[in-house]
Design an enzyme around this catalytic site. Structure first.
Site, PDB file in Angstrom:
ATOM      1  N   GLU A  42     -49.414   7.519 -32.467  1.00 39.92           N
ATOM      2  CA  GLU A  42     -49.628   7.954 -31.083  1.00 39.92           C
ATOM      3  C   GLU A  42     -49.566   6.789 -30.097  1.00 39.92           C
ATOM      4  O   GLU A  42     -49.238   6.984 -28.937  1.00 39.92           O
ATOM      5  CB  GLU A  42     -50.990   8.640 -30.947  1.00 39.92           C
ATOM      6  CG  GLU A  42     -50.993  10.060 -31.445  1.00 39.92           C
ATOM      7  CD  GLU A  42     -52.252  10.830 -31.056  1.00 39.92           C
ATOM      8  OE1 GLU A  42     -53.286  10.205 -30.792  1.00 39.92           O
ATOM      9  OE2 GLU A  42     -52.182  12.064 -31.048  1.00 39.92           O
ATOM     10  N   HIS A  52     -45.293   6.257 -58.966  1.00 41.35           N
ATOM     11  CA  HIS A  52     -44.544   7.135 -59.863  1.00 41.35           C
ATOM     12  C   HIS A  52     -43.765   8.182 -59.093  1.00 41.35           C
ATOM     13  O   HIS A  52     -43.278   9.153 -59.664  1.00 41.35           O
ATOM     14  CB  HIS A  52     -45.514   7.785 -60.854  1.00 41.35           C
ATOM     15  CG  HIS A  52     -46.232   6.763 -61.684  1.00 41.35           C
ATOM     16  ND1 HIS A  52     -45.774   6.323 -62.901  1.00 41.35           N
ATOM     17  CD2 HIS A  52     -47.356   6.033 -61.423  1.00 41.35           C
ATOM     18  CE1 HIS A  52     -46.594   5.393 -63.371  1.00 41.35           C
ATOM     19  NE2 HIS A  52     -47.561   5.193 -62.482  1.00 41.35           N
ATOM     20  N   LYS A  69     -49.365  20.460 -26.963  1.00 40.15           N
ATOM     21  CA  LYS A  69     -50.525  21.295 -26.629  1.00 40.15           C
ATOM     22  C   LYS A  69     -50.135  22.309 -25.544  1.00 40.15           C
ATOM     23  O   LYS A  69     -50.469  23.481 -25.615  1.00 40.15           O
ATOM     24  CB  LYS A  69     -51.695  20.426 -26.130  1.00 40.15           C
ATOM     25  CG  LYS A  69     -52.379  19.602 -27.228  1.00 40.15           C
ATOM     26  CD  LYS A  69     -53.597  18.852 -26.667  1.00 40.15           C
ATOM     27  CE  LYS A  69     -54.239  17.932 -27.697  1.00 40.15           C
ATOM     28  NZ  LYS A  69     -55.365  17.148 -27.197  1.00 40.15           N
TER      29      LYS A  69
HETATM   30  O1  PA5 Z   1     -55.994  10.203 -29.724  1.00 38.31           O
HETATM   31  C1  PA5 Z   1     -55.923  11.208 -29.028  1.00 38.31           C
HETATM   32  O2  PA5 Z   1     -56.209  11.173 -27.827  1.00 38.31           O
HETATM   33  C2  PA5 Z   1     -55.582  12.593 -29.590  1.00 38.31           C
HETATM   34  O3  PA5 Z   1     -55.046  12.565 -30.845  1.00 38.31           O
HETATM   35  C3  PA5 Z   1     -56.834  13.428 -29.616  1.00 38.31           C
HETATM   36  O4  PA5 Z   1     -57.811  12.762 -30.348  1.00 38.31           O
HETATM   37  C4  PA5 Z   1     -56.624  14.820 -30.209  1.00 38.31           C
HETATM   38  O5  PA5 Z   1     -55.513  15.448 -29.648  1.00 38.31           O
HETATM   39  C5  PA5 Z   1     -57.867  15.679 -29.970  1.00 38.31           C
HETATM   40  O6  PA5 Z   1     -58.137  15.780 -28.608  1.00 38.31           O
HETATM   41  P1  PA5 Z   1     -59.520  16.350 -28.059  1.00 38.31           P
HETATM   42  O7  PA5 Z   1     -60.604  15.453 -28.509  1.00 38.31           O
HETATM   43  O8  PA5 Z   1     -59.380  16.364 -26.577  1.00 38.31           O
HETATM   44  O9  PA5 Z   1     -59.667  17.738 -28.652  1.00 38.31           O
END
Ligand code: PA5
Length: 417
Positions: A275, A296, A408
């Protein structure tokens, strides 16, 4: 502490490494001095914020109530709201702790039923962790689990509900209205950088993890990385190396370890780099291998397949248990193992593997002293810091995730939100 070694075999890359170290030196100095550019995402950077005694005591107090009244605790959260806590809890299971169950990370009805089945006959509490409380998976699971709690405990259900969300969010409002316990999800920390905040620490404390030791590990790592210049700075060295390999055309970083205990840590690490760096058509694809099992299967590709990857081995120096292979009087063809310890065999397997793989692809080696709460703190801080530098060298914003937000939004649209 953490050491980062590069194998001698990668000579061509290492020459370039020297010049990139010099070119990117100002990146490290700027980070060490404290940048304005990303100040709204750097709430994790100074661990003092999270190592304060009163703050830790508050978390421990809530955790202790849960531990006294529950056989199980459900961590509702996805991605950054789940991965750090899960990686420590699953690596370091503690006796006499409630069973930690994970929800809010799937939309599969089968998985939901399996999760609910695990709660049958158990007293439990839940923590819904969501930064903006719009993410579908945790929102939907929270509703299902609130209903189960209400049916089981009536009006007392509220005493078993905790939520960790952004102050001022609809989640906080809901907690105030319903009388649930509310913990702050820091606004200036993105999900994948929250290991040392309420997000990671409360579930860990419920699971009996020594969170004071964990934050101490992170704070010590901060001290080291903030006070060490250039090539002596392990996070900087690692960040430079992965960028050099990227420039040489490698497109995958493989994180490999011989400790299955790190299974869920892989998920945390994968999310952090995917990310933070996978954007603007750039970035290394982060992948993981659990050795020796994956030798393996994936071992074949690593050794003989398309050379798209470099490999970083993560090893643990001390603290492994001993188990000696005693002969049992049966001629099974394994007499060469008589009297040998699994600990040594596992280490020899690492040496054999890095020797074989580094003939084909560049390999690096990161070592931690032990696998305990303190060193998890070190690992979290080390990788967060390294990822921050690495993304800057790559020329991308380490702290946003536009692709995830797009997914999302499409899901919301498809469901008529
Ligand atoms: O690192 C990030 O910002 C994302 O991966 C969020 O952690 C993930 O999408 C979950 O988001 P939220 O805590 O708003 O539900």
């Amino acid at each position: 502490m953490i050491t980062v070694d590069t194998k001698e075999e990668n000579k061509e890359c290492l020459q370039e490494y020297a010049s990139l170290m010099v070119d990117a030196g100002s990146t490290l100095s700027k980070i060490q001095a404290g940048e304005k550019e990303y100040s709204d995402s750097l709430g994790w950077f100074d661990t003092k914020e999270w190592t304060d005694d009163a703050h830790l005591s508050h978390i421990e107090e809530i955790a202790s109530k849960v531990r006294q009244s529950c056989d199980a605790f459900v961590l509702i959260g996805v991605g950054g709201s789940n991965n750090a806590a899960r990686s420590v809890i699953e690596a370091l299971p503690q006796k006499d702790a409630p069973k930690i169950i994970y929800a809010g990370n799937t939309l599969s009805p089968n998985a939901m039923h399996a999760m609910l089945e695990q709660l049958e006959g158990k007293d439990f509490a839940i923590d819904c962790i969501a930064k903006n409380f719009e993410t579908l998976e945790p929102g939907a699971s929270f509703r299902v689990l609130r209903k189960v709690l209400k049916e089981r405990y009536g009006d007392k259900a509220k005493d078993r509900i905790i939520a960790t969300g952004t102050p001022g969010s609809s989640l906080e409002k809901l907690c105030t209205e319903q009388g649930y316990t509310f913990l702050a999800f820091p606004e200036d920390v993105g999900g994948r950088y929250t290991a040392m905040t309420n997000v990671g620490l409360l579930p860990m404390a419920v699971a009996g993890i020594d969170i004071r030791s964990l934050v101490k590990g992170a704070a010590d790592m901060q001290k080291l990385l903030q006070s060490t210049a250039g090539a002596d700075n392990p996070a900087y060295r690692y960040a430079c190396m992965r960028n050099i390999y990227y420039r040489h055309g490698y497109r995958v970083e493989l994180l490999s370890s011989f400790e299955p205990q790190l299974r869920y840590f892989y998920k945390w690490w994968t999310q952090l780099f995917a990310e933070s760096e996978g954007k603007n058509d750039r970035g290394l694809f982060p992948a993981c291998c659990e050795f020796s099992e994956d030798l393996h299967s994936m071992g074949q590709f690593i050794q003989d397949g398309t050379p798209v990857m470099f490999e970083t081995f993560l090893t643990v120096k001390d603290g492994q248990e001993h188990l000696v292979l005693e002969p049992d009087g049966v001629d099974d063809g394994f007499a060469y193992l008589d009297g040998k310890d699994f600990k040594d065999i596992n280490e020899i397997d690492y040496e054999a593997t890095i020797g074989a793989h580094s003939r084909k692809i560049p390999c690096m080696h990161i070592e931690i002293d032990a696998l305990d709460a303190y060193h998890f703190g070190q690992l979290f801080y080390f990788y967060q810091y390294a990822c921050y530098i690495s993304a800057k060298i790559l020329g991308v914003n380490p702290f946003d995730q536009p692709g995830v937000e797009d997914y999302k939004q499409r899901l919301f649209n498809a469901l008529g939100k």
